[in-house]
Enzyme design. Structure first.
Site, PDB file in Angstrom:
ATOM      1  N   ARG A  56       0.815  -1.216   0.000  1.00  0.00           N
ATOM      2  CA  ARG A  56       0.000   0.000   0.000  1.00  0.00           C
ATOM      3  C   ARG A  56       0.849   1.267   0.000  1.00  0.00           C
ATOM      4  O   ARG A  56       0.438   2.298   0.537  1.00  0.00           O
ATOM      5  CB  ARG A  56      -0.975   0.027   1.186  1.00  0.00           C
ATOM      6  CG  ARG A  56      -2.060  -1.038   1.132  1.00  0.00           C
ATOM      7  CD  ARG A  56      -3.167  -0.720   2.130  1.00  0.00           C
ATOM      8  NE  ARG A  56      -4.017  -1.893   2.330  1.00  0.00           N
ATOM      9  CZ  ARG A  56      -4.467  -2.303   3.506  1.00  0.00           C
ATOM     10  NH1 ARG A  56      -4.146  -1.644   4.610  1.00  0.00           N
ATOM     11  NH2 ARG A  56      -5.235  -3.375   3.600  1.00  0.00           N
ATOM     12  N   ARG A 107      -3.154   6.321   1.063  1.00  0.00           N
ATOM     13  CA  ARG A 107      -3.731   7.440   1.802  1.00  0.00           C
ATOM     14  C   ARG A 107      -2.760   8.183   2.714  1.00  0.00           C
ATOM     15  O   ARG A 107      -3.079   9.267   3.178  1.00  0.00           O
ATOM     16  CB  ARG A 107      -4.918   6.943   2.629  1.00  0.00           C
ATOM     17  CG  ARG A 107      -6.135   6.569   1.788  1.00  0.00           C
ATOM     18  CD  ARG A 107      -7.251   6.014   2.657  1.00  0.00           C
ATOM     19  NE  ARG A 107      -6.882   4.710   3.197  1.00  0.00           N
ATOM     20  CZ  ARG A 107      -7.598   4.056   4.115  1.00  0.00           C
ATOM     21  NH1 ARG A 107      -8.685   4.611   4.624  1.00  0.00           N
ATOM     22  NH2 ARG A 107      -7.212   2.866   4.532  1.00  0.00           N
ATOM     23  N   ARG A 129      -7.302  11.577  -5.334  1.00  0.00           N
ATOM     24  CA  ARG A 129      -8.535  10.815  -5.113  1.00  0.00           C
ATOM     25  C   ARG A 129      -9.726  11.750  -4.929  1.00  0.00           C
ATOM     26  O   ARG A 129     -10.812  11.493  -5.453  1.00  0.00           O
ATOM     27  CB  ARG A 129      -8.385   9.886  -3.910  1.00  0.00           C
ATOM     28  CG  ARG A 129      -9.669   9.119  -3.612  1.00  0.00           C
ATOM     29  CD  ARG A 129      -9.475   7.973  -2.669  1.00  0.00           C
ATOM     30  NE  ARG A 129     -10.745   7.370  -2.289  1.00  0.00           N
ATOM     31  CZ  ARG A 129     -10.871   6.273  -1.571  1.00  0.00           C
ATOM     32  NH1 ARG A 129      -9.791   5.639  -1.151  1.00  0.00           N
ATOM     33  NH2 ARG A 129     -12.050   5.794  -1.264  1.00  0.00           N
ATOM     34  N   ASP A 137      -7.209  -2.658  -7.356  1.00  0.00           N
ATOM     35  CA  ASP A 137      -7.908  -3.243  -6.218  1.00  0.00           C
ATOM     36  C   ASP A 137      -8.155  -4.720  -6.482  1.00  0.00           C
ATOM     37  O   ASP A 137      -8.396  -5.119  -7.632  1.00  0.00           O
ATOM     38  CB  ASP A 137      -9.246  -2.532  -5.982  1.00  0.00           C
ATOM     39  CG  ASP A 137      -9.881  -2.949  -4.661  1.00  0.00           C
ATOM     40  OD1 ASP A 137     -10.679  -3.908  -4.661  1.00  0.00           O
ATOM     41  OD2 ASP A 137      -9.559  -2.345  -3.637  1.00  0.00           O
ATOM     42  N   TYR A 194     -15.329 -12.064  -0.098  1.00  0.00           N
ATOM     43  CA  TYR A 194     -16.076 -10.858  -0.486  1.00  0.00           C
ATOM     44  C   TYR A 194     -17.248 -11.206  -1.398  1.00  0.00           C
ATOM     45  O   TYR A 194     -18.332 -10.630  -1.287  1.00  0.00           O
ATOM     46  CB  TYR A 194     -15.143  -9.862  -1.194  1.00  0.00           C
ATOM     47  CG  TYR A 194     -14.171  -9.170  -0.287  1.00  0.00           C
ATOM     48  CD1 TYR A 194     -14.527  -8.008   0.408  1.00  0.00           C
ATOM     49  CD2 TYR A 194     -12.884  -9.659  -0.103  1.00  0.00           C
ATOM     50  CE1 TYR A 194     -13.630  -7.360   1.242  1.00  0.00           C
ATOM     51  CE2 TYR A 194     -11.978  -9.023   0.733  1.00  0.00           C
ATOM     52  CZ  TYR A 194     -12.357  -7.875   1.397  1.00  0.00           C
ATOM     53  OH  TYR A 194     -11.468  -7.243   2.228  1.00  0.00           O
TER      54      TYR A 194
END
Length: 348
Positions: A29, A33, A42, A79, A153
């Site tokens: 990652r 963020r 973003r 993703d 998921y």
């Protein structure tokens, strides 16, 4: 006539079994963020999926941490749920809640999916754009989620703490659950093949929820499907290394390493690196396993953790990385300090 000069790629060399005196680095990652430039981009795009599907923006995000820190590896910005999306499952992101999928509740739900592998094309274009812009010494990593993690998921429609819906289905109706896994395996091979053809030089399989399974279930739903992916990808691209990252595997990490055929194994922060070095196959490259919270703490805590990891893996090929993804509140200067600390401490 002189040939073209070959630029060394330290990270790729480690993945192919060569030990380096200074371990090459990238962080899971690393494009994300904690970087203000990512947050700004973003916000401009309006949402996560919009960012992933804007190839130029996704390429920019992939390259952002390379500009700041000079990592040895670039990890494709995308993703793991792009695979079920391309399999025909509806995907959207709820603000503040994360990804949502229309859950697979019955056998007919799987049969009703209409795969559209054209949904991979924007990701492949991201790869092409990043490849054209990367420093030749940097190794370009692609990735996909492993079948078990993707299935959790797909069945629940979202992430969960214990992956209970998928675990229940796997016990109650293994044939039906196996059909979901089989479909994910095939889609994942298509996806990774496309990433490699577009320009990535190695790929990582993320099994983020591998730690929730009992041993026999782990063998069936983690080791088996990942082994099939590795075999199929290797048949298409025999020289492209595959990193396997079964987070939470613990002692099952050894069976995973032996049973999947991966070229390198990622080790999460809960694993004792000295145990991992003793237990894993001799010479197998390892990646990890700095605690993301040690990076947030920085200073002596971080340095002591790094020293322990490097001592443990001193005699085998090693890639310095976190034990999981970098956290959003990680101070940027701590990342810079980590890189400096690792690169200034060469070992014999």
């Amino acid at each position: 006539m002189s040939g073209l000069q070959v630029v060394p790629k330290p990270l790729l060399a480690v993945l192919k079994g060569e030990r380096q005196s200074v371990p090459p680095m990238w962080l899971m990652r690393q494009a994300g963020r904690y970087l203000p430039e990512y947050r700004a981009l973003r916000a401009d795009k309006g949402g996560f999926l919009e960012l992933v599907y804007d190839s130029s923006a996704a390429a920019e995000v992939t390259i952002q941490p390379l500009r700041r820190f000079g990592f040895d590896g670039a990890i494709l910005f995308s993703d793991i749920l792009i695979v079920p999306y391309a399999m025909g499952q509806d995907l959207w992101f709820e603000a503040g809640e994360g990804p949502r999928l229309a859950p697979i509740l019955a056998e007919t739900d799987l049969e009703a999916l209409k795969p559209d592998f054209g949904r991979f094309e924007a990701v492949y274009e991201t790869v092409r754009q990043v490849k054209a812009a990367l420093d030749p010494a940097v190794t370009f990593l692609g990735f996909a989620g492993s079948p078990w993690t993707i299935a959790t998921y797909m069945v629940a429609g979202q992430g969960s703490k214990d992956q209970g819906a998928a675990r229940r289905l796997a016990y109650a109706d293994p044939a039906r659950f196996g059909a979901i896994i089989d479909a994910i395996v095939e889609a994942t091979v298509v996806y990774l093949d496309g990433q490699i053809r577009a320009g990535v030089e190695a790929v990582q399989l993320f099994d983020s929820w591998a730690g929730s399974l009992a041993p026999l279930q782990f063998e069936r739903w983690v080791i088996g499907p990942n082994a099939r992916i590795v075999e199929k990808v290797k048949a298409l691209h025999p020289d492209v290394p595959v990193i396997g990252f079964p987070k939470g595997a613990g002692a099952k990490l050894v069976d995973y390493a032996r049973g999947t055929g991966v070229d390198a194994v990622g080790v999460d922060e809960t694993v004792d690196p000295h145990w991992a070095d003793r237990a894993l196959p001799e010479g197998l490259p390892v990646q990890g396993n700095l605690d993301p919270l040690a990076l947030i703490a920085g200073g002596k805590a971080m340095e002591q953790a790094v020293d322990t990891i490097r001592a443990a893996f001193a005699n085998r090929p090693h890639i310095m990385n976190l034990g999981h993804g970098i956290l959003p509140d990680t101070p940027i200067d701590h990342v810079a300090a980590l890189i400096s600390y690792v690169r200034e401490r060469e070992t014999a």
